[in-house]
Design a protein around this motif. Sequence first.
Motif, PDB file in Angstrom:
ATOM      1  N   GLN A   1     111.844 -38.244  41.365  1.00 52.83           N
ATOM      2  CA  GLN A   1     113.594 -37.716  41.996  1.00 52.83           C
ATOM      3  C   GLN A   1     112.443 -36.094  42.932  1.00 52.83           C
ATOM      4  O   GLN A   1     112.176 -35.238  42.158  1.00 52.83           O
ATOM      5  N   GLY A   2     112.520 -35.691  43.894  1.00 51.96           N
ATOM      6  CA  GLY A   2     112.246 -34.260  44.513  1.00 51.96           C
ATOM      7  C   GLY A   2     110.679 -34.175  44.382  1.00 51.96           C
ATOM      8  O   GLY A   2     110.326 -33.835  45.633  1.00 51.96           O
ATOM      9  N   GLU A   3     109.738 -35.989  44.631  1.00 50.76           N
ATOM     10  CA  GLU A   3     108.833 -35.971  45.150  1.00 50.76           C
ATOM     11  C   GLU A   3     108.692 -36.399  46.211  1.00 50.76           C
ATOM     12  O   GLU A   3     107.825 -35.491  47.824  1.00 50.76           O
TER      13      GLU A   3
ATOM     14  N   TYR B   1     116.684 -39.078  36.786  1.00 45.26           N
ATOM     15  CA  TYR B   1     116.750 -38.055  35.950  1.00 45.26           C
ATOM     16  C   TYR B   1     118.051 -37.365  35.864  1.00 45.26           C
ATOM     17  O   TYR B   1     117.999 -36.020  36.775  1.00 45.26           O
ATOM     18  N   PRO B   2     119.118 -37.520  35.213  1.00 50.40           N
ATOM     19  CA  PRO B   2     120.344 -37.717  35.200  1.00 50.40           C
ATOM     20  C   PRO B   2     120.422 -36.038  35.046  1.00 50.40           C
ATOM     21  O   PRO B   2     121.715 -35.800  36.142  1.00 50.40           O
ATOM     22  N   ARG B   3     119.980 -35.404  34.599  1.00 48.53           N
ATOM     23  CA  ARG B   3     120.839 -34.544  33.957  1.00 48.53           C
ATOM     24  C   ARG B   3     120.168 -33.172  35.217  1.00 48.53           C
ATOM     25  O   ARG B   3     120.800 -32.625  35.518  1.00 48.53           O
ATOM     26  N   SER B   4     119.341 -33.927  36.291  1.00 49.95           N
ATOM     27  CA  SER B   4     118.692 -32.767  37.445  1.00 49.95           C
ATOM     28  C   SER B   4     118.850 -33.557  38.417  1.00 49.95           C
ATOM     29  O   SER B   4     118.517 -32.921  39.337  1.00 49.95           O
ATOM     30  N   PHE B   5     120.028 -34.380  38.737  1.00 46.07           N
ATOM     31  CA  PHE B   5     120.068 -35.300  40.082  1.00 46.07           C
ATOM     32  C   PHE B   5     121.248 -34.499  40.779  1.00 46.07           C
ATOM     33  O   PHE B   5     121.005 -34.387  41.961  1.00 46.07           O
ATOM     34  N   ALA B   6     122.335 -34.454  40.344  1.00 42.28           N
ATOM     35  CA  ALA B   6     123.453 -34.086  41.063  1.00 42.28           C
ATOM     36  C   ALA B   6     124.436 -34.360  40.150  1.00 42.28           C
ATOM     37  O   ALA B   6     124.870 -34.936  39.322  1.00 42.28           O
ATOM     38  N   ASP B   7     124.815 -33.157  39.957  1.00 39.11           N
ATOM     39  CA  ASP B   7     126.103 -32.921  38.997  1.00 39.11           C
ATOM     40  C   ASP B   7     127.772 -32.695  39.323  1.00 39.11           C
ATOM     41  O   ASP B   7     127.854 -32.156  40.081  1.00 39.11           O
ATOM     42  N   ALA B   8     128.449 -33.959  39.433  1.00 38.27           N
ATOM     43  CA  ALA B   8     129.612 -34.265  39.844  1.00 38.27           C
ATOM     44  C   ALA B   8     130.793 -33.297  39.483  1.00 38.27           C
ATOM     45  O   ALA B   8     132.123 -33.196  39.724  1.00 38.27           O
ATOM     46  N   ASP B   9     130.827 -33.104  38.067  1.00 31.67           N
ATOM     47  CA  ASP B   9     132.239 -32.070  36.864  1.00 31.67           C
ATOM     48  C   ASP B   9     132.045 -30.526  37.397  1.00 31.67           C
ATOM     49  O   ASP B   9     132.122 -30.190  37.032  1.00 31.67           O
ATOM     50  N   GLY B  10     130.267 -29.721  38.052  1.00 26.96           N
ATOM     51  CA  GLY B  10     130.143 -28.740  37.940  1.00 26.96           C
ATOM     52  C   GLY B  10     130.227 -28.026  36.039  1.00 26.96           C
ATOM     53  O   GLY B  10     130.811 -26.439  36.343  1.00 26.96           O
ATOM     54  N   ASP B  11     129.449 -28.342  35.522  1.00 29.04           N
ATOM     55  CA  ASP B  11     128.973 -27.967  34.011  1.00 29.04           C
ATOM     56  C   ASP B  11     128.040 -28.345  34.247  1.00 29.04           C
ATOM     57  O   ASP B  11     127.707 -27.396  32.873  1.00 29.04           O
TER      58      ASP B  11
END
Length: 562
Positions: A382-384, A36-46
């Motif tokens: 993701q996360g399970e 779930y891209p919004r909640s997987f990893a944040d590369a730009d720090g927003d």
Amino acid sequence: MTQQPGHAGTPATADALPPRAGRTGWWRDAVIYQVYPRSFADADGDGMGDLAGVRSRLPYLARLGVDAVWLSPFYASPQADAGYDVTDYRAVDPRLGSLPDAAALIGEAHRLGLRVIVDIVPNHSSDRHPWFQQALDEGPGSPCRARYHFRPGRGEDGELPPNDWESVFGGPAWTRVKESDGSPGEWYLHLFAPEQPDFDWQHPAVHDEFRTVLRFWLDMGVDGFRIDVAHGLVKAPGLPDTGESGQLRLLGNARLPFFDQDGVHEIYRDWRRVLEEYPGERIGVAEAWTPDSGRTARYVRPDELHQAFNFHYLQTGWDAGALRAVVDESLEAMRPVGAPATWVLSNHDVVRHRTRLGGGLARARAAALLMLALPGSAYVYQGEELGLPEVTDLPDAVRQDPSFFRDNGQDGLRDGCRVPLPWEQRGPSFGFGAAGSWLPQPGEWGELSVAAQSDRPDSTLELYRTALRLRREHPGLGAGDAVEWLPAPDGVLAFRRGTFVCTANTGEETAELPYVPGELLLASGPYDGGTSLPADTTAWWSTGPDGEKPGQDAAGAAGTGA
């Protein structure tokens, strides 16, 4: 700053399992990991995850042992429903990256031996999609309105919706527009949020558009598509009333005039022809809510799609008899059409199974081993693999699920399974990104992080890594269409697949097995491999040659487990 592979919890690529990309029929036993891209990893720090963040964590997924990555929508979108309201199917939402980011992600995944499946959302667009905006501007009877379901209202002045259909998110499935002169006008259909008008798939332009969208992403190198609301594209002629007043539910299985209509199948025959234009076994996966497994099997006939989600299994509780019944039903339904069964415990639309099944982490781990032992393909959300629970105490002010804000809608619990992942034990977002996260993470999640669980033998993460490695190595695991049920006490499931045996105790007390099936390969919790199988525990066994069936001497004294 973009996170780089190789730091804590993200092993170097040398640790990745050997790719199986050259196999034929790869999708028949694939383990597919939902990102779930919004909640997987944040590369730009927003504070919101993005494609660059996903790319930076691909080595983690390769080491986990999955075969493919399924990405929830990342297209240009106003984000009224977390990207499932699309304005441009050929563009990446700037908050999540760019087309070069998508190309780089696909290329890196392939280098690591991972296939990439992307979401496609063909039932509806955003209300800000250029087609819908043009439809509003052009008015009643215009060509663009024919691409959606615009209808005059009922009542003396058209003040009532055209029929009694309800939105899955609550309230009527119709919204009335104001025409260009400011007068109340026609109504448009949206089975989900008002910001998500349904396409009318009777219009040839809709077919043409999505064929080009498929080819656009296939040309980019994707290996397949997960089709959102695959059962909803065709509505019954005349849009008849349902005659029902109960609120629809996500993942429902009622017979309705706007879901699972026979006309959807010609669409997927057409899409199958597009997929077969490309090398490498590109696949289609249906998100289809159907009344039973037999109806689901229609989506995966040889000339249609390759897989369909098994929501009947997901909705089954932790009960041996119920689980055995749904496993049998699923395998029997898929066998005539030659498609693999699929198994799933969690996704972005349901309460995480650690919480939903009611037994805490021990039960979640046992359920995971049971699922991964079944023949066919499995999906991991993701996360399970970290044993994450549902976050049930999010403040109302931070919720973003549109169903939460509509009268008589869902419970708003989809936000609770979408909280960003913890990668590190400390930091403002436990390694999710340089700053905070778009949904707050529980303070105790640091101990559930990838860094905290990596290389700790008793951790849930290492359980998944070991299970996925064994699934690849053991000849009795993976693809297939049958299980042989073995004698077992009440509350215990026991089945054999060649030289592999799985025993799962769904009861609340220790169960006495009538035999030791063989050599213990793996257990979901503390277990010495004897005849006393603890509650909420699944064990994997390797047996002797196929002719040596465990338990046959004790069969007369054992129950069925069902």
